[in-house]
Scaffold this motif. Structure first.
Motif, PDB file in Angstrom:
ATOM      1  N   THR A   1     -17.272 -15.839  -1.995  1.00 28.60           N
ATOM      2  CA  THR A   1     -18.136 -15.028  -2.862  1.00 28.60           C
ATOM      3  C   THR A   1     -19.388 -14.511  -2.173  1.00 28.60           C
ATOM      4  O   THR A   1     -19.999 -13.542  -2.623  1.00 28.60           O
ATOM      5  CB  THR A   1     -18.572 -15.841  -4.091  1.00 28.60           C
ATOM      6  OG1 THR A   1     -19.392 -16.949  -3.659  1.00 28.60           O
ATOM      7  CG2 THR A   1     -17.368 -16.359  -4.858  1.00 28.60           C
TER       8      THR A   1
ATOM      9  N   SER B   1     -27.439 -13.199  -4.821  1.00 28.71           N
ATOM     10  CA  SER B   1     -26.935 -11.919  -5.314  1.00 28.71           C
ATOM     11  C   SER B   1     -27.776 -10.768  -4.798  1.00 28.71           C
ATOM     12  O   SER B   1     -27.258  -9.716  -4.412  1.00 28.71           O
ATOM     13  CB  SER B   1     -26.919 -11.912  -6.851  1.00 28.71           C
ATOM     14  OG  SER B   1     -26.057 -12.909  -7.349  1.00 28.71           O
TER      15      SER B   1
ATOM     16  N   ARG C   1     -15.857 -21.756  -1.890  1.00 27.79           N
ATOM     17  CA  ARG C   1     -16.329 -20.766  -2.862  1.00 27.79           C
ATOM     18  C   ARG C   1     -17.431 -19.893  -2.274  1.00 27.79           C
ATOM     19  O   ARG C   1     -17.462 -18.683  -2.461  1.00 27.79           O
ATOM     20  CB  ARG C   1     -16.841 -21.466  -4.120  1.00 27.79           C
ATOM     21  CG  ARG C   1     -17.300 -20.507  -5.225  1.00 27.79           C
ATOM     22  CD  ARG C   1     -17.944 -21.238  -6.375  1.00 27.79           C
ATOM     23  NE  ARG C   1     -19.204 -21.857  -5.965  1.00 27.79           N
ATOM     24  CZ  ARG C   1     -19.503 -23.125  -6.167  1.00 27.79           C
ATOM     25  NH1 ARG C   1     -18.641 -23.935  -6.748  1.00 27.79           N
ATOM     26  NH2 ARG C   1     -20.668 -23.607  -5.774  1.00 27.79           N
TER      27      ARG C   1
ATOM     28  N   TRP D   1     -23.264 -15.993 -15.504  1.00 29.51           N
ATOM     29  CA  TRP D   1     -22.626 -14.704 -15.206  1.00 29.51           C
ATOM     30  C   TRP D   1     -22.375 -13.903 -16.485  1.00 29.51           C
ATOM     31  O   TRP D   1     -22.319 -12.677 -16.448  1.00 29.51           O
ATOM     32  CB  TRP D   1     -21.310 -14.919 -14.462  1.00 29.51           C
ATOM     33  CG  TRP D   1     -21.479 -15.366 -13.043  1.00 29.51           C
ATOM     34  CD1 TRP D   1     -21.047 -16.526 -12.485  1.00 29.51           C
ATOM     35  CD2 TRP D   1     -22.156 -14.663 -11.995  1.00 29.51           C
ATOM     36  NE1 TRP D   1     -21.414 -16.601 -11.173  1.00 29.51           N
ATOM     37  CE2 TRP D   1     -22.080 -15.474 -10.840  1.00 29.51           C
ATOM     38  CE3 TRP D   1     -22.827 -13.436 -11.922  1.00 29.51           C
ATOM     39  CZ2 TRP D   1     -22.660 -15.099  -9.627  1.00 29.51           C
ATOM     40  CZ3 TRP D   1     -23.399 -13.054 -10.705  1.00 29.51           C
ATOM     41  CH2 TRP D   1     -23.302 -13.878  -9.588  1.00 29.51           C
TER      42      TRP D   1
END
Length: 225
Positions: free
Chosen positions: A135, A170, A131, A212
């Motif tokens: 991502t 992020s 993952r 999210w």
């Protein structure tokens, strides 16, 4: 390239000696090691000082605040954030320096192996690593590392009680993709074994999905407890 390892701790007197023993070779080679204590009541901070003179900084409770406090004190060009129940692989510093020598990367993480008896922990580890590669999002269990310049540009860890690693990832993605080192750090499976493997998997999926969707991290932290 000087490295600084920052270890946030809270009542980790039982686990901390193992972690610090693993960091001694790095410290002897010039790596700075900082223990960021969030108000331990079991002697964790004192134990850190007694063991080969590791630097200890007192910080407000909360992993993000502790890691930011450690980063503020660190003098390294690269910051490595290591959970108290996680062990770096041998020659971790060489792997990090090589990864960041590639100008495409300003941060990264290791693959993770979760220790413990349940077979599903191996599956969880592989899924976490896959993952993360897809991502570009890393978790604290994967021993995130970042250049000082990139860390400052991202504003450090957000002041929130959960998902601080997800949020920092992020922000860092706006600077570069992470360098994904295939060598594994080893992290304790105690959380999964104590709460139940499947229960923990479902809980973490739910928490990430809610995050999210915009659910506040403080609200998610109550669920996590």
């Amino acid at each position: 390239m000087k490295l600084s390892v920052i270890v946030p701790v809270l009542n980790e007197a039982r686990q901390l000696p193992v972690t610090l023993a693993g960091l001694l070779p790095l410290m002897r080679q010039g790596t700075e090691v900082i223990i960021a204590d969030g108000g331990s009541e079991d002697g964790s901070a004192a134990g850190g000082r007694e063991r080969a003179g590791f630097t200890v900084v007192r910080a407000a409770h909360g992993r993000a605040r502790q890691m930011n406090a450690g980063a503020a004190l660190a003098t390294g060009d690269v910051l490595i954030f290591l959970h108290a129940d996680t062990q770096l692989p041998e020659d971790a510093e060489i792997s990090i320096v090589r990864a960041l020598a590639d100008n495409r990367f300003s941060w990264g993480r290791f693959d993770v192996r979760i220790s413990g008896r349940p077979f599903m922990l191996r599956v969880v580890s592989r899924m976490m690593n896959l993952r993360s590669r897809l991502t570009g999002i890393a978790t604290g269990d994967q021993a995130m590392f970042v250049t000082r310049t990139a860390f400052d540009a991202a504003g450090g860890f957000p002041d929130q009680p959960l998902m601080e690693d997800i949020e920092l990832s992020s922000r860092l993605l706006s600077l570069s993709r992470p360098a994904c080192i295939a060598r594994c750090v080893t992290t304790s499976g105690r959380r999964w074994e104590t709460r139940g493997v499947w229960r923990t998997i479902l809980l973490m999926w739910r928490l990430r999905w809610d995050y999210w969707r915009g659910v506040p991290a403080r609200q998610l932290a109550e669920t996590y407890r």
